[in-house]
Design an enzyme around this catalytic site. Sequence first.
Site: not given
Length: 285
Positions: A18, A41, A115, A141-142, A167
């Site tokens: 972050h 994600h 998500e 599926d991201g 991520d």
Amino acid sequence: MNYRHAFHAGNHADVLKHVALLALCDALRAKPAACFALDTHAGRGLYSLDAVAAKRTGEAEGGVAKLRATGDTHIARYLAAIEACRAAHGPKAYPGSPWLLAHALREQDRIACCELQPDEASILNIEFRDDPRVVVHQRTDGYAAMKALLPPRSGQTRFARGLVLIDPPYEAQLEEFDLAIAALRDGLQRWPQGMFALWYPIKLRRSLPPFYRRAATMEAKSALVVELLVRPDDSPLRMNGSGLLILNAPYQFDRQFRHTLNALRNALQEPAGGNAHMEWLRAPA
């Protein structure tokens, strides 16, 4: 898929991810043209460190709870974002990457959050229902979202600049790197000028050289790894640190972020010692 980030919110990996994410957003904001961010994600975007899941692991105690103002610009930016989140959502709130993207980017910018979990996606939708910049996609599926959403457009606008944050939960262990590398190659073909940031866990760093070699062959202008270990990387049973592979990193990002990385190591390392590592796998021309 059983992974729930609520158990890990605010840990040392979140801190690295972050802090770097906000630094990349600030680089995007340095130019007036609108930009686009894709979070493949996303999770729920907002967590409580007082919730049962977070208290069960206590991982935030070894992460954000240990971090104090150091005089470093990027760390100060991160701590200010957390304070803004807590002012809006309570003293134990912790912002996930979707919240940080919405906080950092501007009115003319656009954000897509993907998500898998229906309940997490529902929470995301509620959080951003009044923010026209943010679109939430509940997808299975991201990685496939990169195929669907790149190159990014909004109406007649095409975005020349932006960021893709990847991520994944790494439930497939090292096989996740195969999926991520394939998705990055495809993403670069679709949007070669975009920045791509892939987060990855570190248990045994000696298992990572095949990933580094493949990342170095990407058709990107540059490939940079930024890694933070809070303890020696001698146990395959726990996450000892984490890293970010950043493709097409902003100009002089390595110089600007090196002090930050060392400050994070000093703040978060455990008594056995940690390590901060930054390396160009492919240096910019």
